[in-house]
Scaffold this motif. Structure first.
Motif, PDB file in Angstrom:
ATOM      1  N   ALA A 178       6.700  -6.951  -8.527  1.00  0.00           N
ATOM      2  CA  ALA A 178       7.162  -5.759  -7.843  1.00  0.00           C
ATOM      3  C   ALA A 178       6.114  -4.995  -7.474  1.00  0.00           C
ATOM      4  CB  ALA A 178       8.656  -4.958  -9.782  1.00  0.00           C
ATOM      5  N   ALA A 179       5.429  -4.348  -7.934  1.00  0.00           N
ATOM      6  CA  ALA A 179       4.239  -4.146  -8.118  1.00  0.00           C
ATOM      7  C   ALA A 179       3.794  -4.570  -6.588  1.00  0.00           C
ATOM      8  CB  ALA A 179       2.473  -4.700  -8.234  1.00  0.00           C
ATOM      9  N   VAL A 214       5.779  -0.716  -0.032  1.00  0.00           N
ATOM     10  CA  VAL A 214       6.061  -0.169   1.059  1.00  0.00           C
ATOM     11  C   VAL A 214       5.065   0.771   2.011  1.00  0.00           C
ATOM     12  CG1 VAL A 214       8.207   2.022   0.284  1.00  0.00           C
ATOM     13  CG2 VAL A 214       7.420  -0.466  -0.664  1.00  0.00           C
ATOM     14  N   PRO A 215       4.476   1.575   1.188  1.00  0.00           N
ATOM     15  CA  PRO A 215       4.145   2.538   2.104  1.00  0.00           C
ATOM     16  C   PRO A 215       3.591   2.825   4.090  1.00  0.00           C
ATOM     17  CG  PRO A 215       3.273   2.706  -0.101  1.00  0.00           C
ATOM     18  CD  PRO A 215       3.812   1.478   0.554  1.00  0.00           C
ATOM     19  N   THR A 216       2.847   1.094   3.976  1.00  0.00           N
ATOM     20  CA  THR A 216       2.242   0.427   4.499  1.00  0.00           C
ATOM     21  C   THR A 216       4.200   0.502   6.023  1.00  0.00           C
ATOM     22  OG1 THR A 216       1.854  -1.413   3.847  1.00  0.00           O
ATOM     23  CG2 THR A 216       0.461  -0.279   5.408  1.00  0.00           C
ATOM     24  N   PHE A 229       4.771   2.010   9.453  1.00  0.00           N
ATOM     25  CA  PHE A 229       5.410   0.837  10.461  1.00  0.00           C
ATOM     26  C   PHE A 229       6.515   0.847  11.161  1.00  0.00           C
ATOM     27  CE2 PHE A 229       6.952  -3.546  12.518  1.00  0.00           C
ATOM     28  CZ  PHE A 229       6.355  -3.907  13.102  1.00  0.00           C
ATOM     29  N   LEU A 230       7.573   2.101  10.035  1.00  0.00           N
ATOM     30  CA  LEU A 230       8.996   1.561  10.614  1.00  0.00           C
ATOM     31  C   LEU A 230       8.263   3.156  11.588  1.00  0.00           C
ATOM     32  CD1 LEU A 230      11.439   1.010   7.810  1.00  0.00           C
ATOM     33  CD2 LEU A 230      11.277  -0.456   9.656  1.00  0.00           C
ATOM     34  N   VAL A 248      -5.259  -7.725  -0.553  1.00  0.00           N
ATOM     35  CA  VAL A 248      -4.368  -8.242  -2.334  1.00  0.00           C
ATOM     36  C   VAL A 248      -3.070  -8.713  -2.710  1.00  0.00           C
ATOM     37  CG1 VAL A 248      -4.687  -7.345  -4.567  1.00  0.00           C
ATOM     38  CG2 VAL A 248      -6.512  -6.986  -3.148  1.00  0.00           C
ATOM     39  N   VAL A 249      -1.891  -7.419  -1.577  1.00  0.00           N
ATOM     40  CA  VAL A 249      -0.601  -7.890  -1.692  1.00  0.00           C
ATOM     41  C   VAL A 249      -0.379  -9.165  -1.519  1.00  0.00           C
ATOM     42  CG1 VAL A 249       1.453  -7.155  -1.077  1.00  0.00           C
ATOM     43  CG2 VAL A 249      -0.050  -5.568  -2.038  1.00  0.00           C
ATOM     44  N   VAL A 250      -1.127  -9.404  -0.795  1.00  0.00           N
ATOM     45  CA  VAL A 250      -0.525 -11.315   0.386  1.00  0.00           C
ATOM     46  C   VAL A 250      -1.401 -12.311  -0.113  1.00  0.00           C
ATOM     47  CG1 VAL A 250      -1.797 -13.179   1.743  1.00  0.00           C
ATOM     48  CG2 VAL A 250      -0.727 -10.278   2.842  1.00  0.00           C
TER      49      VAL A 250
END
Lengths: 469, 318, 313
Positions: free
Chosen positions: B288-289, B295-297, B301-302, C137-139
């Motif tokens: 979730a984190a 989400v912001p990136t 991108f959208l 980090v997310v990846v």
């Protein structure tokens, strides 16, 4: 600059001379923006506290204890109006590296849960605040704690660096249903014996509880050690960062092993001695036989999860995990003491944690108030009520024992060790950071199959640290 | 480097035309080879997308139940709990009941910090690098080429080498755990940005500049009115790439920005990872984190997808 | 200024100097250059030049970041030569770079050619680029979860098709390849786009001529595309290799150097020594070593690229 701004009568609109002014403004703007942000950042460190209270940051590593301390923090906040407590939790494997980074980058917590094996190094680096004057000033009674605990936090220099919060012991958690399926009786587990040659009755039980994918048990012919469904004894980690507290310390010490020449303040480690290396050889043998998971399999896994998933019949773990094990849904979990070793006695490491204050704290007075509260009967009784660990105050750990009993959980496998004097202490020495940096990979290697005598070299390196002093 | 002045800018525009002209193009019949090629491409697309879907699926699962249906493509025991844990709207008890730790992300604070830090770095770096690139490309002054060479040598210095002494410097300046401390090393320039922009400035037609000079424009006006507008494409490219990199930077802010007030998303996320409950990682909470941090990136991108793609191809050709 | 407006007026753009006294203009131009250069020069001196010198000095000291550094001569370097963990970290990093760059370049090239031959779709390019936009980090977290031994999707899948489970991050032999491939996933779309742009820049007449000659796809690829793509590939390699050597983020959030020392890459080791073991001086010495290695790699690559350029003409 002057030459451009002093250019009248050009074809361009009046805006032209301003170009340079604008540039200058932008350049300055950048610098001003930076410094302005510096100011707001300094002031804005604490957010969400509109009530003018000072925030004291507190770190601990055990998530299971967090609710209890959150409760203490709330009570503390209600008892005064000056300080607010921000409780933060970092898992054990990151805790000390995060803390070290915090010390050097000015972001360490004001107060943190400290460990016996770690604090001497912090003392030599002047990172901990001595508490003697404050204890004396506020007339803190030190005789309310379980015997021997306060002395542990007196450094080699004679100053006090923490107030005790709890104590613990290790024991064997087992799945009662699996035990009965294997035709074993829980009473048998109360008096197991162990030796490094054939593992004694302890290994018999482990083998019996191990089942392969065809349902063949570990002590039966045709057992397939490469396809094990349920391991007799789960292992969690290789013990390099906690001196094998819940991994191998109970066997090694019952085999006559002593970590250091003296404790506390030893300056020579003994990982090269036969009493120790025999133990490790036996430990490797458990994996070879398929009774315990290989290191690659268990790395990063928690014993309690594995027991919940039916992958483990037994697991050695600390008293602080009692609630987690017994709380597993759908399984009855019992507790047995560590096995009796060649020395004729059981052994269990008993550790005691304390709360310490970072010497570089911006709020020494607030930090002290919080530490004092953490060490008070009021907070420790709350911790006892939550019965995750045994609080350091004698009266408070009896509360925890009582709470466990009310849930039908008998914690005597832990408390007996203390009462019968079969516990031993964590080795308290200097150079904790370097030692665990050396031991972690070394023990992971041994658990992955490296020869046990590879520990000779590591032992030598560790002892070298003390010779440099 | 020779190709630099002939940027790929026209490429996207005439792309469709090229498709038609290329032998075969789109109308070529689907022979087995082509079919196979499509299959491989789709496989890659699947590999690219799958982790995102799995992240979403896990983020909406109950962490305690994950092991009961590890294969299910749908959330296991659907719950908003993990997201609530991330945003800190779940109590410690609630979080732990679902197999989380009590830790929470002050998401909005970290988002704000990431935005501030990335924006400052982008604006500062692009602008000041453009200034320097102008001085190197369009102005002549004694020692110019030597100074430029010295700047270029900085390209060879790996970031990790300067990070350690820079950390000491920021510490001495008392800027640890402040925005300026996090931003400073990237704010004034990077050798790459200067180098990249200089190449474009070199290619700008001199005639415009001369004409402006004749009209009485000074260097500053030329820079702002001619050079910058004429280079909007490379500036945007550099800006976008700088922003993405700044947003994703972890090593440096992890060292100098640990405190909550200035902590950026990447650092917060790794701290959230360390806050594991004793019963094993809170995978649902972590995903979730991760999702929330992505989400912001994704939104950027959208909004600017095509521009970003073109930007990256742009740097490719040069 | 007045000279410009008044003087050589309507003249067509002449080579710059002529119009006015050179020395005056030169002075103004130099002054302007200084102003334009000032901020970047400040940044260069403070955050590149000074730290480089200081890093060299710190590598000669015993320093814990808490008390003042003490000069210790070449002690750190003497320790470094005998430090097995350091040599191991070099080896581990090299292994990472080879797998990461090797696979990434091949995959990206394949993707770029596929896209070039099949479709111009921005959507497809966009999707492939997605992983690059997400932070390391997310990846790392996502793949750490997907490759989990017990609950991860990948091991579940392997179970399902009858393969033995693999401890991707927990097994000494698998950890580095796993991390290398995770980062391939993040970068393949990005790298493919760079190469794709290179493909688009190739003059289409070449292809048409080849088609007329009846060359098949394979011959076109090896005979035309690849040679013409060499400069772009060289550039892509320069960008990616140097970055690859500094692998840190993925390890920091997943294995933290373990199991044993299997993923203790050079930068991870530097971080450990500097910030968690209070050996900042020693960490500086390691980073000097890394600096030298990277300088060598960059130098070798530049030569390689020059070779590529001459190829093109």
């Amino acid at each position: 600059m002057a030459s451009t701004s002093g250019t009248p009568g050009t074809t361009g609109p009046a805006a032209l001379p301003r170009a340079s002014v604008r540039l200058r403004r932008r350049l300055l703007g950048g610098v001003t923006a930076l410094s302005a942000l510096a100011l707001t950042a300094c002031g804005g460190g604490a957010f969400g506290t509109g009530d003018g209270r000072t925030t004291i940051t507190y770190w601990l590593w055990d998530a299971n204890q967090q609710p209890a301390y959150q409760q203490c923090a709330e009570d503390f906040e209600n008892s005064q109006s000056e300080y607010r407590i921000d409780v933060q939790q970092h898992g054990w494997e990151d805790y000390w590296t995060q803390l070290a980074l915090g010390f050097v980058s000015d972001s360490a917590p004001d107060v943190f849960t400290n460990h016996l094996s770690k604090y001497p190094e912090y003392v030599t680096r002047d990172l901990l605040m001595p508490l003697d004057d404050l204890v004396e000033r506020d007339h803190l009674p030190l005789d309310i704690y379980e015997e021997g605990l306060t002395e542990l936090w007196t450094g080699e220099d004679g100053a006090r660096y923490g107030l005790p919060k709890d104590w613990d012991a290790v024991g064997l958690f087992y799945n009662e249903d699996m035990l009965r399926e294997a035709g074993l009786d829980p009473a048998q587990l109360q008096n197991l014996t162990w030796n490094p040659e054939d593992g004694g009755t302890y290994e018999d039980v482990i083998a019996r509880l191990t089942v392969d994918e065809n349902g063949v048990r570990g002590d039966e012919p045709g057992f397939d050690k490469h396809h094990v469904r349920t391991y007799g004894l789960w292992m969690q980690g290789a013990g390099g960062d906690g001196f094998g507290q819940a991994q191998w310390s109970m066997y090694a010490v019952s085999n006559g092993f002593q970590y250091t020449d003296t404790n506390p303040w030893g300056t020579h480690f003994n990982f090269d001695q036969p009493a120790f290396q025999e133990t490790m050889t036996w430990w490797q043998h458990l994996i070879e036989e398929g009774y315990s998971p290989a290191f690659a399999v268990q790395d990063g896994q928690q014993s309690a999860d594995q027991m919940a998933a039916g992958n483990a019949a037994m697991a050695m773990d600390g008293s602080w995990m009692t609630g987690t094990f017994t709380g597993i849904e759908g399984i009855r979990v019992g507790i047995a003491p560590t096995p009796i070793g060649p020395s004729g006695e059981r052994a269990s490491m008993s550790n005691s944690l304390a709360d310490s204050i970072f010497a570089g704290t911006d709020h020494p007075e607030g930090a002290w108030e919080w530490v004092k509260y953490l060490a008070s009967p009021a907070c420790q009784r709350v911790v006892g009520e939550y019965h995750v660990v045994f609080p350091a105050i004698t009266e408070a750990w009896h509360v925890a024992q009582q709470k466990f009993a009310e849930e039908g959980i008998d914690v005597s496998p832990f408390t007996d060790q203390v009462e019968q004097g079969t516990t031993f202490r964590f080795p308290i020495t200097e150079h904790a950071g370097e030692i665990s940096a050396l031991l972690i990979p070394a023990f992971e290697a041994v658990m992955s199959g490296a020869p046990v005598d590879s520990l000779d070299e590591v032992n030598e390196e560790i002892n070298g640290l003390f010779e440099e002093d | 480097m020779t190709a630099v002045a002939q940027p790929a800018a026209p490429a996207p525009q005439d792309a469709p035309r090229r498709t038609r002209l290329r032998p075969g193009g789109r109308r070529r019949p689907l022979n087995p080879g082509r079919l196979l090629a499509w299959a491989v491409l789709l496989l890659f697309l699947l590999v690219t997308i799958a982790p995102f879907l799995w992240m979403l699926r896990t983020a909406l699962s109950n962490n305690r139940s994950l092991f009961t249906e590890p294969n299910s493509p749908l959330p296991v025991d659907f719950t908003w709990g993990p997201l609530q844990r991330v945003f800190g709207t779940a109590s410690t008890e609630e979080a732990q009941a679902e197999g989380g730790s009590g830790a929470s992300l002050h998401f909005w604070v970290y988002l704000r910090n990431s935005l501030i830090v990335s924006t400052l770095i982008t604006v500062g770096q692009v602008f000041f690098s453009a200034c320097a690139a102008y001085a190197f490309a369009r102005l002549s002054w004694p020692g110019r080429d030597k100074v430029f060479f010295v700047f270029l040598t900085a390209l060879m210095v790996p970031p990790v080498f300067t990070m350690l002494p820079n950390f000491v410097l920021i510490k001495e300046l008392g800027l640890l755990n402040t925005y300026p401390g996090i931003v400073a090393p990237f704010f004034f320039m990077t050798p790459f940005a200067v180098f990249f922009l200089r190449q474009f400035f070199l290619g700008i037609n001199r005639e415009l500049e001369e004409a402006a000079m004749i009209d009485g424009a000074g260097y500053y006006r030329i820079f702002f009115r001619i050079i910058l507008p004429a280079s909007s494409a490379p500036l945007a490219t550099l800006g976008i790439l700088t922003f993405i990199n700044a947003w994703n930077e972890y090593f440096w802010p992890n060292l100098v920005g640990q405190k909550d007030g200035v902590r950026v998303l990447t650092v917060a996320l790794s701290a959230f990872r360390t806050a594991t409950p004793n019963t094993g990682p809170d995978w649902a909470g972590l995903m979730a984190a991760a999702l929330v941090a992505a989400v912001p990136t994704m939104l950027v991108f959208l909004a600017f997808g095509r521009k970003i793609i073109n930007s990256i191809q742009f740097t490719g050709v040069k | 200024m007045a000279t410009i407006t008044g003087g050589a007026a309507a003249a067509t753009p002449v080579p710059r100097p002529a119009a006015h006294p050179p020395s005056n203009r030169r002075r103004r131009e130099t002054r302007a250059a200084l102003v334009f250069l000032a901020p970047a020069a400040l940044g260069f001196l403070v955050f590149f030049a000074w730290p480089t010198l200081r890093g060299l000095y710190l590598s000669l000291t015993d320093y814990d970041l808490l008390t003042a550094p003490e000069f210790s001569g070449l002690d750190n370097y003497r320790t470094l030569i005998h430090d097995d963990v350091f040599w191991n970290s070099l080896w581990v990093t090299l292994e990472y770079v080879v797998i990461n760059i090797g696979v990434q370049t091949v995959v990206a090239l394949a993707l770029a050619v596929l896209m070039h031959r099949l479709t111009q779709s921005t959507v497809i390019r966009g999707v492939l680029l997605l992983p690059y936009l997400i932070s390391n980090v997310v990846v790392a977290l996502v793949w750490y979860w997907m490759a989990d031994f017990n609950l991860g999707l990948i091991n579940q899948g392997m179970d399902w098709i009858g393969l033995d489970r693999i401890g991707f991050f927990g097994d000494e032999n698998w950890a580095i390849p796993t991390i290398a491939l995770v980062n391939v996933w993040r970068h393949m779309g990005y790298t493919a786009l760079l190469i794709f742009a290179g493909l688009q820049a190739i003059n289409r007449d070449v292809y048409e001529a080849a088609a007329v000659d009846g060359a098949n796809e394979r011959r076109i690829f090896f005979g035309i595309t690849l040679p013409l793509l060499r400069p772009v590939l060289a550039l892509v390699l320069i960008i990616t290799v140097i970055g690859s050597w500094q692998i840190f983020d993925t390890v920091a959030v997943t294995t933290k150097g373990g199991p044993v020392d299997a993923t203790r890459t050079v930068q991870v080791y530097i971080y450990d020594q500097a910030f968690t073991r209070f050996n900042f001086g020693y960490a500086s010495a390691i980073s000097v070593a890394l600096f030298l290695i990277l300088a060598f790699v960059a130098f070798a690559q530049l030569r390689l690229m020059r070779a590529g350029e001459s190829d093109q003409s």
